[in-house]
Design an enzyme around this catalytic site. Structure first.
Site, PDB file in Angstrom:
ATOM      1  N   GLY A 169      17.127  32.658  33.348  1.00 43.13           N
ATOM      2  CA  GLY A 169      18.363  32.505  32.352  1.00 43.13           C
ATOM      3  C   GLY A 169      19.412  31.805  33.307  1.00 43.13           C
ATOM      4  O   GLY A 169      20.454  31.394  32.762  1.00 43.13           O
ATOM      5  N   CYS A 170      19.487  31.972  34.812  1.00 41.34           N
ATOM      6  CA  CYS A 170      20.338  31.398  35.439  1.00 41.34           C
ATOM      7  C   CYS A 170      19.942  29.649  35.757  1.00 41.34           C
ATOM      8  O   CYS A 170      20.406  29.064  36.398  1.00 41.34           O
ATOM      9  CB  CYS A 170      20.353  32.149  36.787  1.00 41.34           C
ATOM     10  N   GLY A 171      18.824  29.294  35.327  1.00 44.82           N
ATOM     11  CA  GLY A 171      18.533  27.918  35.408  1.00 44.82           C
ATOM     12  C   GLY A 171      17.609  27.627  36.217  1.00 44.82           C
ATOM     13  O   GLY A 171      16.627  26.993  36.008  1.00 44.82           O
TER      14      GLY A 171
END
Length: 285
Positions: free
Chosen positions: A121-123
């Protein structure tokens, strides 16, 4: 399935992207029961050929765009022709995006999957390979030029497409603007990378080339956003916040114009400033 009943797991309704949350509101010395509209955050699994590729925490809206855009910007597919089917499957645990790909894409998918691990989710949190995390980006088209006033106008109009943020003040947006059409599309998400993937999917479905306009972001610009925008073929990225040093280096190397700290009539151009013109000043001169 860790003791879960399969039928129960796959009979959930799709979650709403924005919900009401109860709270106690303090206004100076006075407090009262209240509520606030907040964005939902849902686990979204990308499944290719029956195998989970990655899991993101995301806003459960525009999920078909999300699936297509993620697959495209991550190099799993290169066009819509390579998608045989796409199903959005709500579960009690989240949402599964099931994409079937032709046999010819199997090796590409397998290579990408080896570089991903768990929630991303944070990339970049799930990228195991440092080489994969700092991968380059394709060269972007050179032909596009934009007037400085178009940069200002595009960012002013972006807010008109941010319906979820108008309710919650808690989500990012990615938009696309062209001189001919104005604001073409806006997609929103709790994750800035997710918002850009959703935008990429929307343009892919519409058949709109990203090389014709500006990609607009309501966040800071990190290296993975430049990677995704370049994969889309976007010549110019405009953001409300500042870029990272790595994002500047990548934009310079792939030929992208990076405009940031775009607020009101002011902005800063970090790379390939020759794409931004001032026609009014040239006319006066």
């Amino acid at each position: 399935m860790n003791g879960l009943d399969c039928d129960a797991v796959f009979t959930a309704a799709a979650p709403e992207p924005v919900v009401d949350a109860s709270c106690v509101a303090y206004r100076g010395v006075v407090s009262a029961a209240s509520s606030r509209r907040v964005p939902e955050e849902t686990a979204v699994a990308f499944t290719f050929g029956g195998t989970t590729h990655a899991v993101m925490m995301a806003t459960p809206a525009d999920l078909e765009d999300f699936a297509l855009g993620f697959a495209f910007t991550e190099g799993v597919i290169s066009s819509l022709d390579e998608v045989e089917s796409l199903d959005v499957v709500p579960t009690t645990l989240g949402v599964e995006l099931r994409m079937a790909l032709p046999a010819g894409r199997a090796e590409t998918y397998a290579a990408r999957r080896r570089s991903m691990a768990g929630p991303t989710g944070c990339g970049l949190c799930g990228v195991e390979s440092l080489g994969e995390a700092m991968r380059g980006a394709p060269r972007v088209p050179k032909r596009a030029l934009f007037d400085r006033r178009e940069i200002v106008d595009a960012m002013e109009r972006l807010s008109s497409g941010q319906a979820f943020n108008a309710e919650t003040r808690a989500v990012h947006a990615a938009g696309f603007w062209t001189p001919a059409r104005g604001l073409v599309a806006v997609r929103e998400d709790v994750g800035r990378h997710n918002a850009l993937d959703k935008l990429a999917g929307a343009l892919l479905r519409e058949g709109t080339p990203a090389g014709e306009g500006l990609v607009l972001l309501t966040s800071r610009v990190s290296v993975e956003l430049i990677q995704k925008a370049a994969r889309m073929g976007a010549p110019v990225v405009v953001a409300i916040s500042a870029p990272t040093a790595a994002a500047i280096r990548l934009a310079e190397s792939c030929g992208a114009t990076l405009v940031a700290v775009a607020r009101g009539r002011d902005f800063e151009v970090f790379t390939h400033a020759d794409r931004i013109t001032d026609r009014a000043a040239a006319h006066v001169a």
